[in-house]
Motif scaffolding. Structure first.
Motif, PDB file in Angstrom:
ATOM      1  N   ALA A  70       0.828  -1.210   0.000  1.00 44.20           N
ATOM      2  CA  ALA A  70       0.000   0.000   0.000  1.00 44.20           C
ATOM      3  C   ALA A  70       0.855   1.250   0.000  1.00 44.20           C
ATOM      4  O   ALA A  70       0.564   2.225  -0.713  1.00 44.20           O
ATOM      5  CB  ALA A  70      -0.939  -0.010   1.204  1.00 44.20           C
ATOM      6  N   LYS A  71       1.933   1.258   0.777  1.00 45.28           N
ATOM      7  CA  LYS A  71       2.813   2.431   0.843  1.00 45.28           C
ATOM      8  C   LYS A  71       3.518   2.664  -0.485  1.00 45.28           C
ATOM      9  O   LYS A  71       3.674   3.817  -0.932  1.00 45.28           O
ATOM     10  CB  LYS A  71       3.839   2.252   1.959  1.00 45.28           C
ATOM     11  CG  LYS A  71       4.744   3.469   2.166  1.00 45.28           C
ATOM     12  CD  LYS A  71       3.942   4.709   2.569  1.00 45.28           C
ATOM     13  CE  LYS A  71       4.838   5.898   2.803  1.00 45.28           C
ATOM     14  NZ  LYS A  71       4.055   7.108   3.188  1.00 45.28           N
ATOM     15  N   ILE A  72       3.941   1.599  -1.139  1.00 44.60           N
ATOM     16  CA  ILE A  72       4.599   1.726  -2.442  1.00 44.60           C
ATOM     17  C   ILE A  72       3.640   2.312  -3.464  1.00 44.60           C
ATOM     18  O   ILE A  72       4.014   3.164  -4.277  1.00 44.60           O
ATOM     19  CB  ILE A  72       5.145   0.360  -2.897  1.00 44.60           C
ATOM     20  CG1 ILE A  72       6.313  -0.064  -1.995  1.00 44.60           C
ATOM     21  CG2 ILE A  72       5.605   0.407  -4.350  1.00 44.60           C
ATOM     22  CD1 ILE A  72       6.709  -1.524  -2.158  1.00 44.60           C
ATOM     23  N   LEU A  73       2.389   1.871  -3.413  1.00 43.92           N
ATOM     24  CA  LEU A  73       1.385   2.378  -4.354  1.00 43.92           C
ATOM     25  C   LEU A  73       0.918   3.787  -3.994  1.00 43.92           C
ATOM     26  O   LEU A  73       0.462   4.525  -4.870  1.00 43.92           O
ATOM     27  CB  LEU A  73       0.177   1.437  -4.380  1.00 43.92           C
ATOM     28  CG  LEU A  73       0.382   0.100  -5.095  1.00 43.92           C
ATOM     29  CD1 LEU A  73      -0.761  -0.854  -4.780  1.00 43.92           C
ATOM     30  CD2 LEU A  73       0.510   0.301  -6.609  1.00 43.92           C
ATOM     31  N   CYS A  74       1.023   4.153  -2.723  1.00 49.79           N
ATOM     32  CA  CYS A  74       0.523   5.448  -2.246  1.00 49.79           C
ATOM     33  C   CYS A  74       1.601   6.152  -1.425  1.00 49.79           C
ATOM     34  O   CYS A  74       1.439   6.339  -0.206  1.00 49.79           O
ATOM     35  CB  CYS A  74      -0.729   5.257  -1.395  1.00 49.79           C
ATOM     36  SG  CYS A  74      -1.984   4.201  -2.109  1.00 49.79           S
ATOM     37  N   PRO A  75       2.697   6.570  -2.042  1.00 50.26           N
ATOM     38  CA  PRO A  75       3.806   7.150  -1.268  1.00 50.26           C
ATOM     39  C   PRO A  75       3.449   8.441  -0.553  1.00 50.26           C
ATOM     40  O   PRO A  75       4.104   8.814   0.428  1.00 50.26           O
ATOM     41  CB  PRO A  75       4.887   7.376  -2.329  1.00 50.26           C
ATOM     42  CG  PRO A  75       4.143   7.469  -3.622  1.00 50.26           C
ATOM     43  CD  PRO A  75       2.986   6.527  -3.484  1.00 50.26           C
ATOM     44  N   SER A 118       8.480  -9.480   0.738  1.00 51.66           N
ATOM     45  CA  SER A 118       8.907  -8.167   1.205  1.00 51.66           C
ATOM     46  C   SER A 118       9.077  -7.221   0.023  1.00 51.66           C
ATOM     47  O   SER A 118       9.200  -7.640  -1.139  1.00 51.66           O
ATOM     48  CB  SER A 118      10.232  -8.287   1.952  1.00 51.66           C
ATOM     49  OG  SER A 118      11.260  -8.690   1.064  1.00 51.66           O
ATOM     50  N   ALA A 119       9.115  -5.924   0.324  1.00 53.32           N
ATOM     51  CA  ALA A 119       9.358  -4.928  -0.725  1.00 53.32           C
ATOM     52  C   ALA A 119      10.703  -5.173  -1.393  1.00 53.32           C
ATOM     53  O   ALA A 119      10.859  -4.966  -2.603  1.00 53.32           O
ATOM     54  CB  ALA A 119       9.305  -3.527  -0.123  1.00 53.32           C
ATOM     55  N   ALA A 120      11.692  -5.647  -0.626  1.00 52.48           N
ATOM     56  CA  ALA A 120      13.022  -5.891  -1.180  1.00 52.48           C
ATOM     57  C   ALA A 120      13.001  -7.011  -2.216  1.00 52.48           C
ATOM     58  O   ALA A 120      13.723  -6.955  -3.218  1.00 52.48           O
ATOM     59  CB  ALA A 120      13.996  -6.233  -0.052  1.00 52.48           C
ATOM     60  N   ALA A 123      11.372  -5.752  -5.388  1.00 52.31           N
ATOM     61  CA  ALA A 123      12.296  -4.916  -6.153  1.00 52.31           C
ATOM     62  C   ALA A 123      13.200  -5.748  -7.060  1.00 52.31           C
ATOM     63  O   ALA A 123      13.811  -5.202  -7.991  1.00 52.31           O
ATOM     64  CB  ALA A 123      13.144  -4.075  -5.196  1.00 52.31           C
ATOM     65  N   LEU A 124      13.272  -7.055  -6.830  1.00 49.45           N
ATOM     66  CA  LEU A 124      14.073  -7.954  -7.665  1.00 49.45           C
ATOM     67  C   LEU A 124      13.230  -8.639  -8.729  1.00 49.45           C
ATOM     68  O   LEU A 124      13.720  -9.514  -9.441  1.00 49.45           O
ATOM     69  CB  LEU A 124      14.722  -9.036  -6.775  1.00 49.45           C
ATOM     70  CG  LEU A 124      15.649  -8.545  -5.669  1.00 49.45           C
ATOM     71  CD1 LEU A 124      15.951  -9.685  -4.695  1.00 49.45           C
ATOM     72  CD2 LEU A 124      16.936  -7.987  -6.263  1.00 49.45           C
ATOM     73  N   THR A 125      11.993  -8.224  -8.849  1.00 53.46           N
ATOM     74  CA  THR A 125      10.971  -8.943  -9.600  1.00 53.46           C
ATOM     75  C   THR A 125      10.565  -8.205 -10.873  1.00 53.46           C
ATOM     76  O   THR A 125      10.598  -6.983 -10.922  1.00 53.46           O
ATOM     77  CB  THR A 125       9.744  -9.145  -8.676  1.00 53.46           C
ATOM     78  OG1 THR A 125      10.132  -9.927  -7.554  1.00 53.46           O
ATOM     79  CG2 THR A 125       8.588  -9.801  -9.388  1.00 53.46           C
ATOM     80  N   ASP A 126      10.155  -8.988 -11.891  1.00 53.63           N
ATOM     81  CA  ASP A 126       9.616  -8.390 -13.114  1.00 53.63           C
ATOM     82  C   ASP A 126       8.105  -8.182 -13.019  1.00 53.63           C
ATOM     83  O   ASP A 126       7.580  -7.177 -13.484  1.00 53.63           O
ATOM     84  CB  ASP A 126       9.938  -9.284 -14.320  1.00 53.63           C
ATOM     85  CG  ASP A 126      11.434  -9.388 -14.576  1.00 53.63           C
ATOM     86  OD1 ASP A 126      12.065  -8.331 -14.780  1.00 53.63           O
ATOM     87  OD2 ASP A 126      11.966 -10.510 -14.546  1.00 53.63           O
ATOM     88  N   ASP A 293      12.110   1.963   1.982  1.00 53.95           N
ATOM     89  CA  ASP A 293      13.287   2.635   1.428  1.00 53.95           C
ATOM     90  C   ASP A 293      12.976   3.178   0.037  1.00 53.95           C
ATOM     91  O   ASP A 293      12.371   2.490  -0.794  1.00 53.95           O
ATOM     92  CB  ASP A 293      14.443   1.642   1.350  1.00 53.95           C
ATOM     93  CG  ASP A 293      15.683   2.229   0.718  1.00 53.95           C
ATOM     94  OD1 ASP A 293      16.442   2.911   1.417  1.00 53.95           O
ATOM     95  OD2 ASP A 293      15.865   2.007  -0.511  1.00 53.95           O
ATOM     96  N   THR A 294      13.362   4.415  -0.218  1.00 52.77           N
ATOM     97  CA  THR A 294      13.003   5.093  -1.468  1.00 52.77           C
ATOM     98  C   THR A 294      13.494   4.337  -2.694  1.00 52.77           C
ATOM     99  O   THR A 294      12.755   4.185  -3.683  1.00 52.77           O
ATOM    100  CB  THR A 294      13.579   6.523  -1.481  1.00 52.77           C
ATOM    101  OG1 THR A 294      13.095   7.221  -0.333  1.00 52.77           O
ATOM    102  CG2 THR A 294      13.149   7.265  -2.738  1.00 52.77           C
ATOM    103  N   GLU A 295      14.715   3.853  -2.647  1.00 55.67           N
ATOM    104  CA  GLU A 295      15.276   3.135  -3.802  1.00 55.67           C
ATOM    105  C   GLU A 295      14.554   1.814  -4.038  1.00 55.67           C
ATOM    106  O   GLU A 295      14.237   1.458  -5.178  1.00 55.67           O
ATOM    107  CB  GLU A 295      16.772   2.882  -3.584  1.00 55.67           C
ATOM    108  CG  GLU A 295      17.452   2.197  -4.765  1.00 55.67           C
ATOM    109  CD  GLU A 295      18.930   1.947  -4.532  1.00 55.67           C
ATOM    110  OE1 GLU A 295      19.495   1.101  -5.256  1.00 55.67           O
ATOM    111  OE2 GLU A 295      19.504   2.577  -3.619  1.00 55.67           O
ATOM    112  N   ILE A 296      14.271   1.097  -2.963  1.00 57.60           N
ATOM    113  CA  ILE A 296      13.537  -0.166  -3.086  1.00 57.60           C
ATOM    114  C   ILE A 296      12.134   0.092  -3.622  1.00 57.60           C
ATOM    115  O   ILE A 296      11.646  -0.614  -4.514  1.00 57.60           O
ATOM    116  CB  ILE A 296      13.487  -0.895  -1.732  1.00 57.60           C
ATOM    117  CG1 ILE A 296      14.868  -1.461  -1.394  1.00 57.60           C
ATOM    118  CG2 ILE A 296      12.438  -2.011  -1.745  1.00 57.60           C
ATOM    119  CD1 ILE A 296      14.957  -2.113  -0.036  1.00 57.60           C
ATOM    120  N   ALA A 297      11.470   1.110  -3.095  1.00 58.85           N
ATOM    121  CA  ALA A 297      10.117   1.438  -3.557  1.00 58.85           C
ATOM    122  C   ALA A 297      10.105   1.784  -5.040  1.00 58.85           C
ATOM    123  O   ALA A 297       9.185   1.397  -5.775  1.00 58.85           O
ATOM    124  CB  ALA A 297       9.554   2.596  -2.740  1.00 58.85           C
ATOM    125  N   ALA A 298      11.120   2.509  -5.500  1.00 54.12           N
ATOM    126  CA  ALA A 298      11.183   2.906  -6.916  1.00 54.12           C
ATOM    127  C   ALA A 298      11.304   1.694  -7.823  1.00 54.12           C
ATOM    128  O   ALA A 298      10.781   1.689  -8.948  1.00 54.12           O
ATOM    129  CB  ALA A 298      12.366   3.852  -7.130  1.00 54.12           C
TER     130      ALA A 298
END
Length: 312
Positions: A70-75, A118-120, A123-126, A293-298
């Motif tokens: 939810a946080k990633i979708l709604c920063p 996890s978000a991490a 972040a490694l995913t397509d 983390d901003t980079e992970i979220a991006a």
């Protein structure tokens, strides 16, 4: 006890109005949480709702990865979870560093991750998938595409079976779904010969094979609504029975037993950490707040958005 709950419900309703907050809950949470939620759904539905809400605060009653999504979708929104200890055994079975090494060992593979990560890891995913859309998304890819699927080996194996694919599976599992007892369910079926068996694809293959319906929580609920049977054995986390009974009061829903008879192993202890008192406190204090983390979220936003796009 009921008087105390009523006070908490009133406080939650007041704080929600004052703070323009949206309370979201997964089907596996306690009945008391589902009763006060503005929106109840599975992981896909919760992600969609988070992406479109105009609330200033989201209270995610589920587990930690749902708050992260939810946080990633709604920063720009404040995302609260009633208890930061509400984790996920399946997400924990996929360590980001180990998964990254696994992906690097298999260059040229498209990486599909279950939303229960996890978000991490996202972040490694397509592409991120849920149990409700995994088959559709996998089938949207070329038949010869090499795919890594993680972390749930049971869901991945099910998708391989129904699509004819040969995805490379990460060996993770949900501690609840992986412990249902085939022998006890077959015994229950003999005692209830007219009952249909509803099985979540996170369960092991032998349980999938005896099912009348294999599907996500939302799919199992929809099946029960539209099916003509009067009794069902439900092989997933028992929290879904609250919504099934509310949606179909004329039908009987039985919680499937787990292998360990001495414990309530058909319940997720993490989901049950969400309580009315914790929801009220989260709204009062606007804590605990989910941060990513901003980079992970991006990096994680892209596969999540791709999931939502391919699910339409």
């Amino acid at each position: 006890m009921e008087a105390k709950k009523e006070v908490l419900r009133d406080e939650i309703a007041r704080l929600k109005r004052e703070k323009n907050a949206l309370i979201m809950a997964h089907y596996y949470t306690r009945a008391e949480i589902q009763e006060i939620a503005d929106f109840i759904g599975d992981s896909l539905a919760l992600a969609r709702k988070a992406a479109e809400t105009d609330a200033d605060i989201i209270v995610m009653c589920g587990v930690h990865f749902m708050g992260e999504t939810a946080k990633i979708l709604c920063p720009d929104k404040k995302v609260l979870v009633p208890d930061l200890a509400a984790g996920c055994s399946l997400a924990d079975s996929c360590d980001p560093a180990e998964f990254e090494a696994f992906v690097r060992e298999h260059p040229g593979y498209t990486v599909i991750s279950y939303v229960n990560t996890s978000a991490a890891v996202k972040a490694l995913t397509d592409i991120v998938v849920t149990s409700g859309n995994a088959r559709k998304i996998v089938e949207s890819l070329p038949a010869d595409e090499k795919i890594i699927f993680g972390p749930d080996r049971n869901l991945g194996g099910y998708i391989n079976t129904v699509t004819g694919r040969d995805m490379l599976l990460w060996p993770g599992a949900c501690h609840v779904h992986d412990r249902f007892s085939l022998e006890k369910i077959q015994q229950m079926r003999s005692e209830h010969p007219g009952a249909k068996v509803l099985v979540h694809p996170e369960c092991r293959r032998p349980l999938q094979l005896i099912a009348d319906k294999v599907g996500s929580t939302a799919a199992l609920l929809d099946f029960a609504r539209n099916d003509d049977a009067s009794e069902y054995i439900v092989v997933t986390e028992s929290g879904i029975l609250f919504e099934m009974r509310r949606a179909c009061p004329e039908k009987t829903f039985l919680a499937a037993p787990a292998e360990e008879s001495e414990c309530q192993c058909n319940e997720c202890d993490y989901m049950k950490l969400n309580t009315l008192g914790k929801v009220a406190r989260a709204l009062r204090d606007e804590q605990p707040e989910i941060t990513v983390d901003t980079e992970i979220a991006a990096r994680a936003i892209r596969p999540i958005e791709r999931m939502l796009e391919l699910s339409k």
